[in-house]
Structure formats: C-alpha cells, structure tokens
Design an enzyme around this catalytic site. Structure first.
Site, PDB file in Angstrom:
ATOM      1  N   CYS A   1       0.849  -1.187   0.000  1.00  0.00           N
ATOM      2  CA  CYS A   1       0.000   0.000   0.000  1.00  0.00           C
ATOM      3  C   CYS A   1       0.885   1.238   0.000  1.00  0.00           C
ATOM      4  O   CYS A   1       1.865   1.285   0.753  1.00  0.00           O
ATOM      5  CB  CYS A   1      -0.889  -0.011   1.245  1.00  0.00           C
ATOM      6  SG  CYS A   1      -2.013   1.393   1.373  1.00  0.00           S
TER       7      CYS A   1
ATOM      8  N   HIS B   1      -9.177  -3.626  -2.133  1.00  0.00           N
ATOM      9  CA  HIS B   1      -8.208  -2.893  -1.313  1.00  0.00           C
ATOM     10  C   HIS B   1      -8.545  -1.395  -1.314  1.00  0.00           C
ATOM     11  O   HIS B   1      -8.596  -0.762  -0.253  1.00  0.00           O
ATOM     12  CB  HIS B   1      -6.795  -3.137  -1.871  1.00  0.00           C
ATOM     13  CG  HIS B   1      -5.716  -2.389  -1.174  1.00  0.00           C
ATOM     14  ND1 HIS B   1      -4.782  -3.012  -0.374  1.00  0.00           N
ATOM     15  CD2 HIS B   1      -5.386  -1.076  -1.167  1.00  0.00           C
ATOM     16  CE1 HIS B   1      -3.942  -2.102   0.094  1.00  0.00           C
ATOM     17  NE2 HIS B   1      -4.287  -0.914  -0.383  1.00  0.00           N
ATOM     18  N   GLU B   2      -8.775  -0.839  -2.499  1.00  0.00           N
ATOM     19  CA  GLU B   2      -9.055   0.598  -2.598  1.00  0.00           C
ATOM     20  C   GLU B   2     -10.424   0.946  -2.018  1.00  0.00           C
ATOM     21  O   GLU B   2     -10.577   1.999  -1.388  1.00  0.00           O
ATOM     22  CB  GLU B   2      -8.935   1.078  -4.046  1.00  0.00           C
ATOM     23  CG  GLU B   2      -7.576   0.865  -4.688  1.00  0.00           C
ATOM     24  CD  GLU B   2      -6.395   1.407  -3.896  1.00  0.00           C
ATOM     25  OE1 GLU B   2      -6.558   2.379  -3.125  1.00  0.00           O
ATOM     26  OE2 GLU B   2      -5.290   0.851  -4.033  1.00  0.00           O
TER      27      GLU B   2
ATOM     28  N   HIS C   1     -10.203   1.546   1.624  1.00  0.00           N
ATOM     29  CA  HIS C   1      -9.734   2.888   1.992  1.00  0.00           C
ATOM     30  C   HIS C   1     -10.888   3.872   2.129  1.00  0.00           C
ATOM     31  O   HIS C   1     -10.854   4.753   2.988  1.00  0.00           O
ATOM     32  CB  HIS C   1      -8.756   3.430   0.943  1.00  0.00           C
ATOM     33  CG  HIS C   1      -7.358   2.942   1.094  1.00  0.00           C
ATOM     34  ND1 HIS C   1      -6.577   3.219   2.199  1.00  0.00           N
ATOM     35  CD2 HIS C   1      -6.584   2.200   0.264  1.00  0.00           C
ATOM     36  CE1 HIS C   1      -5.385   2.671   2.042  1.00  0.00           C
ATOM     37  NE2 HIS C   1      -5.362   2.037   0.876  1.00  0.00           N
TER      38      HIS C   1
END
Length: 170
Positions: free
Chosen positions: A91, A133-134, A137
C-alpha cells in the site's frame, strides 16, 4: 496535473469515511487526473482519494504492465463477490510493508466513470483484489486491519523508525 502528498499510516486521516461525489465536474476530473499522476509517480497500481487527504469516493486503478489501462471508480458499490484468494498486498500509505490479506477472487461492482457515466464491471485476479483494497480505503480500513495486533504493531514500529530516519536525513 500535479503529484499529491500520500498520507502514511498511522495518520488518522486515513480512517475518515469518504463521502459520495455529488456531481462529476471539472474539479472532480482534476482530482482524478492528479490521483493518476500521483499513483504513477509512486509506482502504485491503485489509489483512493482518502490516501491523498481528499475524502470523496474516488478510486483510480491501473494494473496493466504498460500503464495504459486507466480505471476510474467514482461512488463504487460492491454488487457481488465470490471465491477466495489472497496475495501479499502492499500500500502506498504503508511503505515497504506487505502482508497476505484474504480477499474475494471475483467481484462485480457498479460505479461512475471519469465523465459521470454509470457502468458495471466484473473483475477477477489482481484487478478484483485491487478494487477491494481501494474500496476499503473509502471506509477508513487498511490492509493492516486484517492482521493480528502483534503484526500490526510491528509494522507501525517499522514505519515510525523509517519516519525518524527520514526526518534526520532531511
């Protein structure tokens, strides 16, 4: 276009929940362009607006080898997920650290593109992992949150040590 500053863990701004984009306009498109510039400069494959201290639901991704397959996800929604997989994830907000994270093997999402047009996308493999993953966030979640408290603490200590060394060097 300009390169934006990427926030680093344990910066609490990474924990903010991103708000939906109300209207895709020139300002949003400029943010998207700056995010791509930043992602490429940092040699990443994905970047969420939260990582550059913009708390809107915007993600940019390019998992292609030639860096020529830009994907913009504005207000992404996960519609379906299936299977199980995992790779060692890294990351841009957690430099030089990697960890195995369990993810769905395939995902189907709905989002708006850079022009505000809605679309659906089915993804698998690296693209599916990157999307998940994004999207994490955008809700203030980092890949270290999937790790044991001990592993998370070790990563935090390594990053704090790196920050001190960098501060001395400058």
């Amino acid at each position: 276009m300009s390169v934006l500053q990427v926030l680093h863990y344990p910066d609490e701004r990474l924990r903010k929940i991103a708000a939906p984009v109300k209207e895709v306009n020139g300002e949003i498109q400029r943010i998207v362009d700056d995010m791509f510039e930043t992602m490429y400069a940092e040699e990443g494959i994905g970047l969420a607006a939260t990582q550059v201290d913009v708390h809107l639901q915007i993600i940019v991704i390019d998992v292609s080898e030639n860096r020529d397959q830009r994907l913009v996800l504005i207000n992404p929604e996960l519609l379906e997920k299936s299977g199980e997989t995992g790779i060692e994830e890294g990351c841009l907000s957690i430099p030089e650290q990697r960890a195995l994270v369990p993810r769905a093997e395939k995902v189907k999402i709905r989002a708006l593109d850079r022009d505000g047009k809605p679309f659906e996308l089915e993804a698998d493999d690296l693209l599916a992992i990157c999307i998940q993953h994004e999207m994490d966030h955008l809700v203030g979640k980092l890949f270290v949150d999937y790790l044991s408290p001990l592993k998370r603490q070790r990563i935090r200590q390594k990053l704090e040590k790196m920050a001190k060394l960098n501060a001395r060097a400058n």
